[in-house]
Motif scaffolding. Sequence first.
Motif, PDB file in Angstrom:
ATOM      1  N   GLU A  65       0.632  -1.250   0.097  1.00  0.00           N
ATOM      2  CA  GLU A  65       0.030   0.053  -0.107  1.00  0.00           C
ATOM      3  C   GLU A  65       0.893   1.415  -0.113  1.00  0.00           C
ATOM      4  O   GLU A  65       0.613   2.232  -0.630  1.00  0.00           O
ATOM      5  CB  GLU A  65      -1.035  -0.133   1.237  1.00  0.00           C
ATOM      6  N   GLY A  93      -6.347  -5.895  -9.937  1.00  0.00           N
ATOM      7  CA  GLY A  93      -6.462  -5.818  -8.555  1.00  0.00           C
ATOM      8  C   GLY A  93      -7.001  -6.745  -7.907  1.00  0.00           C
ATOM      9  O   GLY A  93      -7.790  -6.811  -6.832  1.00  0.00           O
ATOM     10  N   GLN A 137      -7.055   4.693 -13.129  1.00  0.00           N
ATOM     11  CA  GLN A 137      -6.073   5.787 -13.659  1.00  0.00           C
ATOM     12  C   GLN A 137      -6.122   6.114 -14.848  1.00  0.00           C
ATOM     13  O   GLN A 137      -6.552   5.401 -15.739  1.00  0.00           O
ATOM     14  CB  GLN A 137      -4.430   5.194 -13.154  1.00  0.00           C
ATOM     15  N   ALA A 180      -1.528  -3.664  -5.437  1.00  0.00           N
ATOM     16  CA  ALA A 180      -2.109  -2.719  -4.661  1.00  0.00           C
ATOM     17  C   ALA A 180      -2.108  -1.215  -5.638  1.00  0.00           C
ATOM     18  O   ALA A 180      -3.053  -0.591  -5.330  1.00  0.00           O
ATOM     19  CB  ALA A 180      -0.811  -2.433  -3.557  1.00  0.00           C
ATOM     20  N   LEU A 181      -1.184  -1.167  -6.465  1.00  0.00           N
ATOM     21  CA  LEU A 181      -1.507  -0.196  -7.515  1.00  0.00           C
ATOM     22  C   LEU A 181      -2.912  -0.044  -8.107  1.00  0.00           C
ATOM     23  O   LEU A 181      -3.488   0.784  -8.289  1.00  0.00           O
ATOM     24  CB  LEU A 181      -0.324  -0.170  -8.518  1.00  0.00           C
ATOM     25  N   ASN A 182      -3.292  -1.534  -8.745  1.00  0.00           N
ATOM     26  CA  ASN A 182      -4.633  -1.386  -9.439  1.00  0.00           C
ATOM     27  C   ASN A 182      -5.728  -1.307  -8.266  1.00  0.00           C
ATOM     28  O   ASN A 182      -6.932  -1.266  -8.879  1.00  0.00           O
ATOM     29  CB  ASN A 182      -4.566  -2.655 -10.084  1.00  0.00           C
ATOM     30  N   ASN A 183      -5.515  -1.473  -7.181  1.00  0.00           N
ATOM     31  CA  ASN A 183      -6.718  -1.487  -5.954  1.00  0.00           C
ATOM     32  C   ASN A 183      -6.968   0.010  -5.631  1.00  0.00           C
ATOM     33  O   ASN A 183      -7.920   0.220  -5.113  1.00  0.00           O
ATOM     34  CB  ASN A 183      -6.076  -1.900  -4.904  1.00  0.00           C
ATOM     35  N   LEU A 184      -6.208   0.820  -6.180  1.00  0.00           N
ATOM     36  CA  LEU A 184      -6.074   2.245  -5.953  1.00  0.00           C
ATOM     37  C   LEU A 184      -7.255   3.010  -6.799  1.00  0.00           C
ATOM     38  O   LEU A 184      -7.466   4.363  -6.802  1.00  0.00           O
ATOM     39  CB  LEU A 184      -5.129   3.151  -5.579  1.00  0.00           C
ATOM     40  N   GLY A 185      -7.958   2.353  -7.594  1.00  0.00           N
ATOM     41  CA  GLY A 185      -9.052   2.738  -8.528  1.00  0.00           C
ATOM     42  C   GLY A 185      -8.492   3.015  -9.878  1.00  0.00           C
ATOM     43  O   GLY A 185      -7.056   3.058 -10.164  1.00  0.00           O
ATOM     44  N   ALA A 224       2.359   1.492  -3.630  1.00  0.00           N
ATOM     45  CA  ALA A 224       1.407   2.024  -4.487  1.00  0.00           C
ATOM     46  C   ALA A 224       0.914   3.392  -4.323  1.00  0.00           C
ATOM     47  O   ALA A 224       0.941   4.352  -5.226  1.00  0.00           O
ATOM     48  CB  ALA A 224       0.047   1.111  -4.522  1.00  0.00           C
ATOM     49  N   GLU A 225       0.885   3.853  -3.049  1.00  0.00           N
ATOM     50  CA  GLU A 225       0.415   5.244  -2.814  1.00  0.00           C
ATOM     51  C   GLU A 225       1.734   6.443  -3.159  1.00  0.00           C
ATOM     52  O   GLU A 225       1.619   7.363  -3.889  1.00  0.00           O
ATOM     53  CB  GLU A 225       0.192   5.678  -1.402  1.00  0.00           C
ATOM     54  N   LEU A 248       1.985   6.378  -7.328  1.00  0.00           N
ATOM     55  CA  LEU A 248       0.829   6.890  -8.266  1.00  0.00           C
ATOM     56  C   LEU A 248       1.016   8.492  -7.738  1.00  0.00           C
ATOM     57  O   LEU A 248       0.763   9.349  -8.555  1.00  0.00           O
ATOM     58  CB  LEU A 248      -0.437   6.709  -7.360  1.00  0.00           C
TER      59      LEU A 248
END
Length: 337
Positions: free
Chosen positions: A236, A329, A282, A275-280, A239-240, A243
Motif C-alpha cells: 500500500e 487488482g 487511473q 496494490a497499485l490497481n486497487n487504488l482505482g 502504491a501510494e 501514484l
Amino acid sequence: MGIQAELTATIEKLVQPGKGILAADESHPTIAKRFKAIGVESSEDNRREYRSLILSAPGLGEFISGVILFEETLRQSSLDLTPFPDLLESQGIVPGIKVDKGKKPLINAPGEEITYGLDGLDDRLEIYRSQGARFAKWRDVFYITDTLPSRQAIEANAEMLARYAALCQSIGMVPIVEPEVLMDGEHSIGRCAEVSEAVLKEVFQALYRHRVELESMILKPNMVTPGKGSPKATPEQVAEATLAVFRRTVPAAVPGINFLSGGQAPDEATRNLNALNNLGPQPWALSFSYGRALQEPAQHAWAGSLENRAATQQAILKRARLNGAARSGSYSPEMEE
C-alpha cells in the motif's frame, strides 16, 4: 497499413486488459548469472532450449501481450524449428526487441552511466522489423545516493531515450521507454520518490522536444520503493508513493505504464502491482513488464533439463496468471498456493 495505423494496432495489443509484457531480453552476461544460480552453463543451445520452453507454454498468450526478445533470440527458432516471432504470434503475442547496447561510464560524472547504441540504430530497427519485431525497448539507469543522480546524468539519459523513441516511431515500431531508478542503496522511499519525479519530468520534456507521440509509446518505469538496504515498505505504501509521483509527471496521453520489477521477489512484485490497481482507475493502464519476477521460478523448475518441460511451463504460466490478476487488482496471496 500505414505507420500510424501500425503503431495504433501494436499499442492496442500491448495494453489489453489482464495482460502484461514478458521481458526475456537478458544480455549474455545477465543470463549467464541467472543460469549460474541454477548450475547451468550459458551456451547458445541452453539459452535457446530454455526460451523455447517458456515461450511455447500453452496458454501464455492469455496473460502475456508482448515479449521483449534479445537480438540472438529474435533470429533463432524454437525446439520444433518455428521462428520465435512466429511462435509468439501464434499465441497472439507481439514480438519485441531490446535495442540498446548496454551502459558505459558517463564522462565527467563519477559513479554514473549512460546507455549507448544510437549509432546505426535506424538500420538495425529496419532489420529487426523485417525479422518480425513490432516494438522495441531501451533502458537507462539512475543511481541514488545523497547527491546522485546529477542533472548531467538525468538530462543526458533522457535525451537518449527520446531520440531512440522518435527513431522507433518513424518506422512504425512502438518504443518502450525505460528509465530505471535503481533500488541499490539504503535510501528511503521518499528519496526514491524525489529522484523518480525528477527523472520522469526530464524524460517527458525530452520526449516533447523530439515530438514523440505519447499515444504510441509505453512507459516502463520503476515503482517507488525504499532501497534494498532499507526496511521494506508495504504494498500500500509503494502504491501510494508511486501514484503520487506518476500523477505529477506522466501525461494522460500515455496509454500504458508497464512496471519493471527491479530486483523485487516474484510475489513481492505481484503484490505491489495489485496494490497499485486497487487504488482505482487511473489515466493509464497499469501493468507489468517483468523479467526475473516472471522467470525465476521457471528457471529453477527447468534446471537445464528438457525433462522438466511441464514444470517449467507451469511455473511461467503461474506467475503470468497471478500478475494478470494483479493487473485488475484481483490477486490475493492465497492464489500463490
